[in-house]
Design a protein around this motif. Structure first.
Motif, PDB file in Angstrom:
ATOM      1  N   TRP A  90      13.639   3.374  -9.925  1.00 50.16           N
ATOM      2  CA  TRP A  90      14.066   4.207 -11.055  1.00 50.16           C
ATOM      3  C   TRP A  90      13.111   4.138 -12.245  1.00 50.16           C
ATOM      4  O   TRP A  90      13.237   4.903 -13.190  1.00 50.16           O
ATOM      5  N   ASP A  91      12.173   3.148 -12.235  1.00 48.43           N
ATOM      6  CA  ASP A  91      11.256   3.097 -13.391  1.00 48.43           C
ATOM      7  C   ASP A  91       9.785   2.883 -12.999  1.00 48.43           C
ATOM      8  O   ASP A  91       8.898   2.931 -13.864  1.00 48.43           O
ATOM      9  N   GLY A  92       9.505   2.644 -11.736  1.00 46.66           N
ATOM     10  CA  GLY A  92       8.119   2.501 -11.277  1.00 46.66           C
ATOM     11  C   GLY A  92       7.479   1.180 -11.669  1.00 46.66           C
ATOM     12  O   GLY A  92       6.276   0.990 -11.464  1.00 46.66           O
ATOM     13  N   ASP A  93       8.279   0.260 -12.202  1.00 45.98           N
ATOM     14  CA  ASP A  93       7.717  -1.005 -12.674  1.00 45.98           C
ATOM     15  C   ASP A  93       7.613  -2.009 -11.526  1.00 45.98           C
ATOM     16  O   ASP A  93       8.531  -2.782 -11.258  1.00 45.98           O
ATOM     17  N   THR A  94       6.493  -1.972 -10.810  1.00 42.01           N
ATOM     18  CA  THR A  94       6.271  -2.889  -9.705  1.00 42.01           C
ATOM     19  C   THR A  94       4.782  -3.228  -9.607  1.00 42.01           C
ATOM     20  O   THR A  94       3.931  -2.410  -9.978  1.00 42.01           O
ATOM     21  N   GLU A  95       4.502  -4.406  -9.074  1.00 41.10           N
ATOM     22  CA  GLU A  95       3.093  -4.786  -8.872  1.00 41.10           C
ATOM     23  C   GLU A  95       2.475  -4.100  -7.661  1.00 41.10           C
ATOM     24  O   GLU A  95       1.261  -4.134  -7.492  1.00 41.10           O
ATOM     25  N   MET A  96       3.294  -3.533  -6.799  1.00 41.01           N
ATOM     26  CA  MET A  96       2.767  -2.927  -5.568  1.00 41.01           C
ATOM     27  C   MET A  96       2.139  -1.567  -5.922  1.00 41.01           C
ATOM     28  O   MET A  96       2.838  -0.626  -6.310  1.00 41.01           O
TER      29      MET A  96
ATOM     30  N   ARG B  25      -6.658  -1.461  -5.147  1.00 44.76           N
ATOM     31  CA  ARG B  25      -6.233  -1.581  -6.548  1.00 44.76           C
ATOM     32  C   ARG B  25      -4.975  -2.423  -6.659  1.00 44.76           C
ATOM     33  O   ARG B  25      -4.222  -2.311  -7.622  1.00 44.76           O
ATOM     34  N   CYS B  26      -4.742  -3.263  -5.654  1.00 48.26           N
ATOM     35  CA  CYS B  26      -3.467  -3.988  -5.586  1.00 48.26           C
ATOM     36  C   CYS B  26      -3.736  -5.480  -5.482  1.00 48.26           C
ATOM     37  O   CYS B  26      -4.734  -5.892  -4.878  1.00 48.26           O
ATOM     38  N   ARG B  27      -2.850  -6.302  -6.015  1.00 49.25           N
ATOM     39  CA  ARG B  27      -3.085  -7.740  -5.923  1.00 49.25           C
ATOM     40  C   ARG B  27      -2.690  -8.312  -4.553  1.00 49.25           C
ATOM     41  O   ARG B  27      -2.974  -9.454  -4.244  1.00 49.25           O
ATOM     42  N   PHE B  28      -2.038  -7.472  -3.725  1.00 44.95           N
ATOM     43  CA  PHE B  28      -1.624  -7.963  -2.410  1.00 44.95           C
ATOM     44  C   PHE B  28      -2.657  -7.600  -1.333  1.00 44.95           C
ATOM     45  O   PHE B  28      -3.463  -6.683  -1.511  1.00 44.95           O
ATOM     46  N   ASP B  29      -2.559  -8.308  -0.218  1.00 42.22           N
ATOM     47  CA  ASP B  29      -3.494  -8.100   0.887  1.00 42.22           C
ATOM     48  C   ASP B  29      -2.715  -7.552   2.088  1.00 42.22           C
ATOM     49  O   ASP B  29      -1.859  -8.250   2.643  1.00 42.22           O
TER      50      ASP B  29
ATOM     51  N   ALA C 185      -3.376  -7.264   5.068  1.00 38.11           N
ATOM     52  CA  ALA C 185      -3.540  -7.968   6.342  1.00 38.11           C
ATOM     53  C   ALA C 185      -2.652  -9.210   6.410  1.00 38.11           C
ATOM     54  O   ALA C 185      -2.482  -9.804   7.469  1.00 38.11           O
ATOM     55  N   LYS C 186      -2.092  -9.629   5.282  1.00 34.30           N
ATOM     56  CA  LYS C 186      -1.353 -10.893   5.272  1.00 34.30           C
ATOM     57  C   LYS C 186       0.157 -10.665   5.267  1.00 34.30           C
ATOM     58  O   LYS C 186       0.660  -9.817   4.517  1.00 34.30           O
ATOM     59  N   SER C 187       0.850 -11.485   6.062  1.00 34.99           N
ATOM     60  CA  SER C 187       2.310 -11.392   6.072  1.00 34.99           C
ATOM     61  C   SER C 187       2.957 -12.575   5.359  1.00 34.99           C
ATOM     62  O   SER C 187       4.139 -12.536   5.044  1.00 34.99           O
ATOM     63  N   VAL C 188       2.202 -13.650   5.169  1.00 29.19           N
ATOM     64  CA  VAL C 188       2.755 -14.799   4.429  1.00 29.19           C
ATOM     65  C   VAL C 188       1.759 -15.259   3.363  1.00 29.19           C
ATOM     66  O   VAL C 188       0.563 -14.996   3.451  1.00 29.19           O
ATOM     67  N   GLY C 189       2.308 -15.928   2.375  1.00 32.63           N
ATOM     68  CA  GLY C 189       1.464 -16.396   1.269  1.00 32.63           C
ATOM     69  C   GLY C 189       1.765 -15.587   0.020  1.00 32.63           C
ATOM     70  O   GLY C 189       2.351 -14.504   0.079  1.00 32.63           O
ATOM     71  N   GLU C 190       1.310 -16.141  -1.090  1.00 33.71           N
ATOM     72  CA  GLU C 190       1.626 -15.553  -2.396  1.00 33.71           C
ATOM     73  C   GLU C 190       1.057 -14.137  -2.544  1.00 33.71           C
ATOM     74  O   GLU C 190       1.643 -13.291  -3.227  1.00 33.71           O
ATOM     75  N   ASP C 191      -0.080 -13.851  -1.879  1.00 32.73           N
ATOM     76  CA  ASP C 191      -0.667 -12.507  -1.978  1.00 32.73           C
ATOM     77  C   ASP C 191      -0.395 -11.647  -0.745  1.00 32.73           C
ATOM     78  O   ASP C 191      -1.053 -10.624  -0.534  1.00 32.73           O
ATOM     79  N   ALA C 192       0.567 -12.065   0.069  1.00 32.62           N
ATOM     80  CA  ALA C 192       0.881 -11.247   1.261  1.00 32.62           C
ATOM     81  C   ALA C 192       1.459  -9.906   0.831  1.00 32.62           C
ATOM     82  O   ALA C 192       2.262  -9.843  -0.103  1.00 32.62           O
ATOM     83  N   CYS C 193       1.044  -8.852   1.521  1.00 29.00           N
ATOM     84  CA  CYS C 193       1.568  -7.515   1.204  1.00 29.00           C
ATOM     85  C   CYS C 193       3.048  -7.466   1.595  1.00 29.00           C
ATOM     86  O   CYS C 193       3.406  -7.743   2.759  1.00 29.00           O
ATOM     87  N   PRO C 194       3.916  -7.098   0.678  1.00 24.49           N
ATOM     88  CA  PRO C 194       5.349  -7.064   0.993  1.00 24.49           C
ATOM     89  C   PRO C 194       5.683  -6.126   2.152  1.00 24.49           C
ATOM     90  O   PRO C 194       6.622  -6.386   2.904  1.00 24.49           O
ATOM     91  N   PHE C 195       4.925  -5.046   2.316  1.00 28.85           N
ATOM     92  CA  PHE C 195       5.169  -4.159   3.463  1.00 28.85           C
ATOM     93  C   PHE C 195       4.933  -4.936   4.764  1.00 28.85           C
ATOM     94  O   PHE C 195       5.687  -4.817   5.719  1.00 28.85           O
ATOM     95  N   THR C 196       3.866  -5.701   4.785  1.00 30.58           N
ATOM     96  CA  THR C 196       3.502  -6.407   6.017  1.00 30.58           C
ATOM     97  C   THR C 196       4.513  -7.513   6.314  1.00 30.58           C
ATOM     98  O   THR C 196       4.962  -7.673   7.460  1.00 30.58           O
ATOM     99  N   THR C 197       4.891  -8.275   5.290  1.00 30.92           N
ATOM    100  CA  THR C 197       5.920  -9.299   5.482  1.00 30.92           C
ATOM    101  C   THR C 197       7.200  -8.657   6.023  1.00 30.92           C
ATOM    102  O   THR C 197       7.778  -9.109   7.023  1.00 30.92           O
ATOM    103  N   LEU C 198       7.627  -7.587   5.346  1.00 29.14           N
ATOM    104  CA  LEU C 198       8.915  -6.982   5.703  1.00 29.14           C
ATOM    105  C   LEU C 198       8.853  -6.265   7.049  1.00 29.14           C
ATOM    106  O   LEU C 198       9.873  -6.126   7.727  1.00 29.14           O
ATOM    107  N   TYR C 199       7.659  -5.831   7.427  1.00 31.47           N
ATOM    108  CA  TYR C 199       7.511  -5.183   8.742  1.00 31.47           C
ATOM    109  C   TYR C 199       7.852  -6.176   9.863  1.00 31.47           C
ATOM    110  O   TYR C 199       8.658  -5.889  10.747  1.00 31.47           O
ATOM    111  N   TRP C 200       7.259  -7.359   9.770  1.00 32.29           N
ATOM    112  CA  TRP C 200       7.512  -8.349  10.830  1.00 32.29           C
ATOM    113  C   TRP C 200       8.957  -8.841  10.759  1.00 32.29           C
ATOM    114  O   TRP C 200       9.614  -9.036  11.783  1.00 32.29           O
ATOM    115  N   ASP C 201       9.450  -9.005   9.565  1.00 30.88           N
ATOM    116  CA  ASP C 201      10.846  -9.405   9.397  1.00 30.88           C
ATOM    117  C   ASP C 201      11.777  -8.330   9.978  1.00 30.88           C
ATOM    118  O   ASP C 201      12.772  -8.647  10.645  1.00 30.88           O
ATOM    119  N   PHE C 202      11.434  -7.054   9.753  1.00 33.04           N
ATOM    120  CA  PHE C 202      12.224  -5.930  10.279  1.00 33.04           C
ATOM    121  C   PHE C 202      12.260  -5.996  11.811  1.00 33.04           C
ATOM    122  O   PHE C 202      13.316  -5.893  12.434  1.00 33.04           O
TER     123      PHE C 202
END
Ligand SMILES: Cc1cc2nc3c(=O)[nH]c(=O)nc-3n(C[C@H](O)[C@H](O)[C@H](O)COP(=O)(O)OP(=O)(O)OC[C@H]3O[C@@H](n4cnc5c(N)ncnc54)[C@H](O)[C@@H]3O)c2cc1C
Ligand code: SF4
Length: 527
Positions: free
Chosen positions: A353-359, A451-455, A457-474
């Motif tokens: 609703w406000d676009g305020d995200t780091e992704m 242009r993003c602080r996430f990676d 290619a990574k599914s775990v770790g502080e800079d893991a891309c949330p899409f990638t983490t959630l993909y495997w979790d899904f």
């Protein structure tokens, strides 16, 4: 504007905000001496879901232009404005008020684009003891009955077969012998290009339609009345009349259609339009006939101005998908709205609703959505839609967001795309498998990941891309459901390659994302 002096009318012709076609079936046989049109701006339509300011403004501005054009033809239009002190705020209530005042002999309308609205109007007519004639919507190339005839007896519905039927029936992009131009029905495989690292090739900005006085009044009204609603009106420049819609079509055919096919799936930061038509809103409000859109596209191909892949790719969207999703909506409503095949229960993250995200990809897609009321198909499907599905957001919450924020959102087209195609909530009616992907898909199709602080290619770790983490979790969460789907076999089998420690780490990070309301934990900044 006060209502006309009360007098008994033969027919009251009901015109809804998405039925602004001067040639619509409801107006057949209209007699200015005996009949009147009825239109109402009601708050209910804007608050049923938390509609964005651009969406409300577009509907109201186009309605007012339609009203004035009908009055210029000498027709009586009974019109309740939003700020009319007597406005009761609901369609059914306003209709009851008009019936009591004008005592029509019967009601006529074209099929509504929303099941709930249609039911409310049927109930109103019934309550008033008046016949309501609901006429077929000629705007569409296929009728609801034709779709049902196509669907009856089929185990699985697929766009491709319906699309071919429509191409044959309407003789679109066919050779004289009835075969598809170029020998293939579908050039989808050539419609998936990404931009080079340097970005999109030069392209002209779409023609703009600066608000006229009537639209400026609407913008002021919406700003005052719906101040707390999402979105922004500063950039509002949508076509609001059939003449403007036709100019928008001409502009698209010349400037963006030639490369539409090649780049229809590509994304780039701060580039909302790219090679897209931005014609959906004009078509859905019925300012523009899809036949005109298809004919202009086919003519451009015939004259050698656009390649076949672009013409076919675009016609597949307008003739294929647009007609197909309408068929699905009416065939499966009202139960469709309740479907939740993956038993998703999460809330929609606040940042929608406000676009305020780091992704970066989500920030771009949501930001432009709120600013313009627009995002193109891949942003809707593979950014906002994908994230909601991987996170496990309840499909009804996702549906409410899409219906609220896009200027082209009407339930017949929005719901199957959202609940069905993007969330797999219908268990496979719209899509043969969930559109599940890691952040690498977004990396391939855009520059967002640079242009993003996430990676991605990574599914775990502080800079893991949330899409990638959630993909495997899904995949792990839905493993038993997805195993039965042949088309998911390869993706599901890949889970086996992940060892127990990594699985636990993925689950823990996915849980942390959910605990954060759907947002990944923020990076720690050292002061
Ligand atoms: C989750 C989700 C929600 C969507 N909600 C809507 C909606 O509320 N209203 C809407 O019109 N479209 C919706 N779409 C389909 C599509 O994204 C939009 O039609 C398109 O982005 C509108 O931009 P455009 O006019 O520039 O389209 P272009 O990319 O130029 O495409 C050309 C036209 O084809 C038609 N079209 C393309 N894809 C579809 C589709 N999947 N279903 C129906 N028609 C299609 C539209 O009329 C569009 O104007 C949705 C898609 C997704 C994945
Ligand atoms: S890294 Fe992930 S979150 Fe960031 S832009 Fe890429 S896909 Fe989006």
């Amino acid at each position: 504007m006060p209502h006309a002096a009360p007098s008994a009318r033969r027919h009251l012709v009901l015109v809804l905000g998405d039925q602004l076609d001067p040639a619509s079936s409801a107006l057949d046989g209209f007699d200015p001496a005996r009949d009147a049109l009825w239109m109402a701006e009601v708050a209910e339509v804007s608050t049923h879901v938390w509609s964005s300011k651009p969406r409300i403004a577009l509907f109201l501005a186009a309605m007012r232009h339609f009203r004035d054009a009908q009055r210029a033809l000498g027709r009586t239009v009974l019109y309740t404005a939003l700020d009319d002190p007597d406005n009761v705020g609901t369609l059914a209530g306003e209709l009851a008020r008009a019936i009591a005042t004008h005592r029509p002999g019967s009601l006529i309308m074209t099929e509504a684009g929303d099941w709930r609205v249609q039911q409310a109007l049927i109930a109103s007519a019934h309550g008033a003891g008046l016949p309501l004639e609901v006429r077929t919507d000629r705007h569409f190339l296929s009728t609801r009955a034709e779709f049902d005839a196509h669907a009856d007896g089929r185990k699985q519905l697929r766009l491709e077969y319906f699309y071919r039927e429509l191409r044959r029936t309407h003789r679109i992009l066919l050779d004289a012998d009835g075969r598809p131009k170029g020998g293939e029905w579908n050039y989808d495989a050539e419609n998936r290009g990404a931009f080079a690292k340097s970005g999109p090739p030069p392209h002209a900005a779409p023609v703009a339609f600066p608000p006229d006085a009537l639209t400026r009044d609407v913008l002021a009204l919406v700003q005052a009345r719906f101040a707390s609603h999402p979105g922004d009106l500063a950039a509002f420049d949508w076509p609001v009349t059939p003449v403007e819609a036709t100019r928008a079509l001409d502009d698209f055919v010349v400037h963006r259609l030639p490369r539409f096919g090649e780049y229809q799936d590509a994304m780039w930061h701060d580039e909302p339009w790219l090679f897209h038509s931005r014609l959906a809103a004009a078509m859905n409000l019925k300012l523009l006939d899809p036949r005109a859109v298809i004919a202009a596209t086919e003519a451009a191909y015939r004259d050698g101005r656009v390649p076949l892949t672009a013409a076919e790719g675009f016609i597949r969207q307008v003739l294929g998908w647009r007609e197909y999703v309408r068929g699905i909506y009416w065939r499966f409503m009202p139960g469709y709205l309740e479907r939740n095949a993956l038993d998703a229960q999460e809330a929609l993250p606040r940042f929608y609703w406000d676009g305020d995200t780091e992704m970066a990809c989500l920030r771009d897609a949501v930001g432009q959505t709120l600013r313009l009321g627009y995002a193109h198909h891949i942003q809707r499907l593979m950014v906002t839609g994908l994230y909601a599905m991987l996170l496990g957001v309840h499909p009804a919450r996702v549906h409410e967001w899409y219906l609220a924020v896009y200027v082209d959102a009407v339930e017949w087209v929005e719901l199957p795309n959202t609940l069905g195609m993007s969330q797999y909530g219908d268990g496979g009616v719209m899509a043969s498998k969930p559109y599940a992907a890691t952040g690498k898909y977004i990396q391939r199709m855009s520059d967002h990941c640079t242009r993003c602080r996430f990676d991605p290619a990574k599914s775990v770790g502080e800079d893991a891309c949330p899409f990638t983490t959630l993909y495997w979790d899904f995949l792990m969460r839905q493993e038993s459901t997805l195993r039965g789907n042949q088309r998911m076999a390869l993706q599901v089998r890949n889970i086996e390659r992940i060892d127990a420690d990594e699985r636990a780490a993925i689950r823990a990070r996915a849980a942390a994302i959910r605990a954060g309301g759907g947002a990944p934990p923020r990076a720690l900044t050292l002061l």
